[in-house]
Design a protein around this motif. Structure first.
Motif, PDB file in Angstrom:
ATOM      1  N   ARG A  36       1.501   4.520   8.579  1.00 35.89           N
ATOM      2  CA  ARG A  36       2.292   5.540   7.124  1.00 35.89           C
ATOM      3  C   ARG A  36       1.519   6.718   6.709  1.00 35.89           C
ATOM      4  NH1 ARG A  36      -0.829   2.255   3.151  1.00 35.89           N
ATOM      5  NH2 ARG A  36      -2.423   1.490   4.078  1.00 35.89           N
ATOM      6  N   ALA A  37       0.665   7.085   7.690  1.00 39.90           N
ATOM      7  CA  ALA A  37      -0.121   8.779   7.364  1.00 39.90           C
ATOM      8  C   ALA A  37       1.478   9.483   7.596  1.00 39.90           C
ATOM      9  CB  ALA A  37      -1.406   8.292   8.042  1.00 39.90           C
ATOM     10  N   ARG A  38       1.816   9.137   8.683  1.00 43.03           N
ATOM     11  CA  ARG A  38       2.424   9.284   9.916  1.00 43.03           C
ATOM     12  C   ARG A  38       4.321   9.329   9.194  1.00 43.03           C
ATOM     13  NH1 ARG A  38       7.225   8.459  12.514  1.00 43.03           N
ATOM     14  NH2 ARG A  38       7.108   6.503  12.156  1.00 43.03           N
ATOM     15  N   ARG A  39       4.104   8.370   8.446  1.00 42.53           N
ATOM     16  CA  ARG A  39       5.989   8.482   7.438  1.00 42.53           C
ATOM     17  C   ARG A  39       5.196   9.801   5.975  1.00 42.53           C
ATOM     18  NH1 ARG A  39       6.249   1.571   6.409  1.00 42.53           N
ATOM     19  NH2 ARG A  39       7.120   1.415   8.351  1.00 42.53           N
ATOM     20  N   ARG A  40       4.099   9.493   5.781  1.00 49.99           N
ATOM     21  CA  ARG A  40       3.451  10.300   4.999  1.00 49.99           C
ATOM     22  C   ARG A  40       3.564  11.928   5.372  1.00 49.99           C
ATOM     23  NH1 ARG A  40       4.873   8.108   0.699  1.00 49.99           N
ATOM     24  NH2 ARG A  40       3.414   7.816  -1.409  1.00 49.99           N
TER      25      ARG A  40
ATOM     26  N   GLY B  28       0.980  -0.613  -0.057  1.00 51.48           N
ATOM     27  CA  GLY B  28      -0.088  -0.230  -0.066  1.00 51.48           C
ATOM     28  C   GLY B  28       0.945   1.265   0.257  1.00 51.48           C
ATOM     29  N   ALA B  29      -0.086   2.373  -0.066  1.00 48.03           N
ATOM     30  CA  ALA B  29       0.687   3.460  -0.289  1.00 48.03           C
ATOM     31  C   ALA B  29       1.833   3.534   1.404  1.00 48.03           C
ATOM     32  CB  ALA B  29      -0.098   4.910  -0.115  1.00 48.03           C
ATOM     33  N   ALA B  30       3.231   4.209   1.118  1.00 49.32           N
ATOM     34  CA  ALA B  30       3.818   4.806   1.930  1.00 49.32           C
ATOM     35  C   ALA B  30       4.124   3.600   3.110  1.00 49.32           C
ATOM     36  CB  ALA B  30       3.250   5.860   3.420  1.00 49.32           C
TER      37      ALA B  30
ATOM     38  N   ASP C 126      -1.022  13.588   1.443  1.00 50.98           N
ATOM     39  CA  ASP C 126      -1.394  12.893   1.069  1.00 50.98           C
ATOM     40  C   ASP C 126      -2.279  11.755   1.767  1.00 50.98           C
ATOM     41  OD1 ASP C 126      -1.685  10.779  -0.909  1.00 50.98           O
ATOM     42  OD2 ASP C 126       0.713   9.866  -0.496  1.00 50.98           O
ATOM     43  N   SER C 127      -3.861  11.921   1.016  1.00 50.44           N
ATOM     44  CA  SER C 127      -3.707  10.551   1.849  1.00 50.44           C
ATOM     45  C   SER C 127      -4.330   8.795   1.475  1.00 50.44           C
ATOM     46  CB  SER C 127      -5.751  10.729   1.331  1.00 50.44           C
ATOM     47  OG  SER C 127      -6.275   9.642   1.541  1.00 50.44           O
ATOM     48  N   VAL C 128      -2.833   8.847   1.882  1.00 50.03           N
ATOM     49  CA  VAL C 128      -2.383   6.895   2.375  1.00 50.03           C
ATOM     50  C   VAL C 128      -4.136   6.018   2.715  1.00 50.03           C
ATOM     51  CG1 VAL C 128      -0.473   7.221   3.025  1.00 50.03           C
ATOM     52  CG2 VAL C 128      -2.047   6.796   4.109  1.00 50.03           C
ATOM     53  N   ALA C 129      -4.751   6.162   3.475  1.00 51.62           N
ATOM     54  CA  ALA C 129      -5.611   5.584   3.596  1.00 51.62           C
ATOM     55  C   ALA C 129      -6.880   5.521   2.745  1.00 51.62           C
ATOM     56  CB  ALA C 129      -7.166   5.725   4.836  1.00 51.62           C
TER      57      ALA C 129
ATOM     58  N   ILE D 218       5.280  14.803 -10.366  1.00 54.02           N
ATOM     59  CA  ILE D 218       4.086  13.747  -9.734  1.00 54.02           C
ATOM     60  C   ILE D 218       4.049  13.594  -8.320  1.00 54.02           C
ATOM     61  CG2 ILE D 218       5.784  12.814 -12.160  1.00 54.02           C
ATOM     62  CD1 ILE D 218       7.059  10.967 -10.648  1.00 54.02           C
ATOM     63  N   ARG D 219       5.095  14.396  -7.593  1.00 50.78           N
ATOM     64  CA  ARG D 219       3.742  14.942  -6.110  1.00 50.78           C
ATOM     65  C   ARG D 219       3.643  15.374  -5.501  1.00 50.78           C
ATOM     66  NH1 ARG D 219       6.140   8.951  -5.818  1.00 50.78           N
ATOM     67  NH2 ARG D 219       8.252   9.300  -7.260  1.00 50.78           N
ATOM     68  N   ALA D 220       2.572  16.072  -6.225  1.00 51.39           N
ATOM     69  CA  ALA D 220       1.876  17.606  -5.772  1.00 51.39           C
ATOM     70  C   ALA D 220       0.976  17.375  -5.028  1.00 51.39           C
ATOM     71  CB  ALA D 220       1.883  18.308  -6.964  1.00 51.39           C
ATOM     72  N   PRO D 221       0.257  17.462  -4.850  1.00 50.26           N
ATOM     73  CA  PRO D 221      -1.039  17.290  -3.559  1.00 50.26           C
ATOM     74  C   PRO D 221      -2.274  16.735  -5.064  1.00 50.26           C
ATOM     75  CG  PRO D 221      -0.801  19.252  -2.693  1.00 50.26           C
ATOM     76  CD  PRO D 221       0.284  18.940  -3.711  1.00 50.26           C
ATOM     77  N   GLU D 222      -1.549  17.760  -5.911  1.00 46.36           N
ATOM     78  CA  GLU D 222      -3.131  16.986  -7.154  1.00 46.36           C
ATOM     79  C   GLU D 222      -2.793  15.849  -7.840  1.00 46.36           C
ATOM     80  OE1 GLU D 222      -1.352  20.181  -6.108  1.00 46.36           O
ATOM     81  OE2 GLU D 222      -0.878  21.103  -8.050  1.00 46.36           O
ATOM     82  N   VAL D 223      -2.075  15.508  -7.704  1.00 41.74           N
ATOM     83  CA  VAL D 223      -1.764  13.946  -7.840  1.00 41.74           C
ATOM     84  C   VAL D 223      -2.090  12.927  -7.239  1.00 41.74           C
ATOM     85  CG1 VAL D 223       0.306  12.940  -9.775  1.00 41.74           C
ATOM     86  CG2 VAL D 223      -0.027  15.020  -9.514  1.00 41.74           C
ATOM     87  N   ASN D 224      -1.545  13.394  -6.227  1.00 43.51           N
ATOM     88  CA  ASN D 224      -1.657  12.661  -5.599  1.00 43.51           C
ATOM     89  C   ASN D 224      -2.858  12.213  -4.841  1.00 43.51           C
ATOM     90  OD1 ASN D 224       0.614  12.109  -3.752  1.00 43.51           O
ATOM     91  ND2 ASN D 224       0.655  13.701  -2.670  1.00 43.51           N
TER      92      ASN D 224
END
Ligand code: C5P
Length: 225
Positions: free
Chosen positions: A162-166, A15-17, A173-176, A93-99
């Motif tokens: 994972r949210a903490r890592r991001r 999953g993400a992060a 970034d909303s990993v969930a 590619i790491r911008a919030p809009e892309v996330n």
């Protein structure tokens, strides 16, 4: 013609992060493996679609944009970077809009098919540059792109961790939410494929995860210290 030299295919999904990129990068630094980050491929396509004003709901526009994309690969050290029209995309590619948009584009079969062919072609890129294998990370590498990979890993970590890592990386970034979308899509969902080595990294640091994965790689590339 002689047989091709042996080539080690390592798939890392999660999953993400979940720590995939850091782990894959560390492996490529230690072994003669080319590192391919497929999340960056989906992000680059998403950034390009957003730049062109194409939305994921507009199937014909997505398909015509995809048909015009010239994808290439630049090898920089032990990393393969995807080029679009001869350029490697940057931090956009790491911008919030892309996330926020990437999982919506990644759910489209047309996008996945275009990248499936591109991603499989990285084996030839790695061979041509003298690598002994490749480590590819993503969501569907061990299930769809290389189901016959020599080694398949699946990294788990608690969503809160994972949210903490991001957040620590300064990323919005909303990993969930990305995991929810990535796991529930019809085509190539995020899943731990049967037979993959499942690693829960919630309480492990990066060195411990790398040590676990590297031990498996070293057993298959015994001539590398
Ligand atoms: O790995 P990363 O978090 O950068 O991936 C960004 C997004 O790209 C994921 O949330 C997912 O929607 C998509 N992706 C995918 N399949 C892959 C790699 C990434 O669908 N193999």
């Amino acid at each position: 013609m002689g047989a091709s030299p042996p080539f080690l295919l390592v798939a890392i999904d999660g999953g993400a992060a979940s720590g995939k990129s850091s782990t894959a990068r560390a492996l490529a630094a230690r072994f003669p493996l080319l590192h391919v980050d497929t999340g960056a491929h989906y992000r680059a396509i998403t950034a390009e679609m957003l730049r062109r004003g194409v939305t994921p709901g507009d199937g014909p526009a997505v398909e015509s944009a995809l048909a015009g994309l010239r994808l290439g690969t630049r090898v920089s050290g032990s990393a393969a970077q995807m080029e679009i029209a001869g350029k490697v995309p940057g931090d956009e590619i790491r911008a919030p809009e892309v996330n926020a948009a990437v999982s919506h584009f990644a759910a489209l079969p047309a996008v996945r098919t275009a990248l499936l062919h591109y991603q499989r072609s990285q084996v030839e890129v790695a061979r041509a540059h003298g690598f002994k294998g490749l480590v590819m990370e993503g969501r569907d590498i061990g299930s769809v792109i290389f189901p016959g990979a020599d080694l398949r890993f699946f990294l788990h970590a608690d969503p809160v961790e994972r949210a903490r890592r991001r957040a620590q990386e300064g990323q919005q970034d909303s990993v969930a939410e990305r995991d929810r979308l990535d796991s529930s899509r019809k085509t190539a969902p995020l899943t731990c494929p049967p037979g993959a080595i499942d690693i829960d990294s919630t309480h492990l640091n990066l060195d411990q995860v790398v040590a676990r994965v590297a031990a498996e790689v070293a057993a298959r590339l015994p001539h590398v210290p």
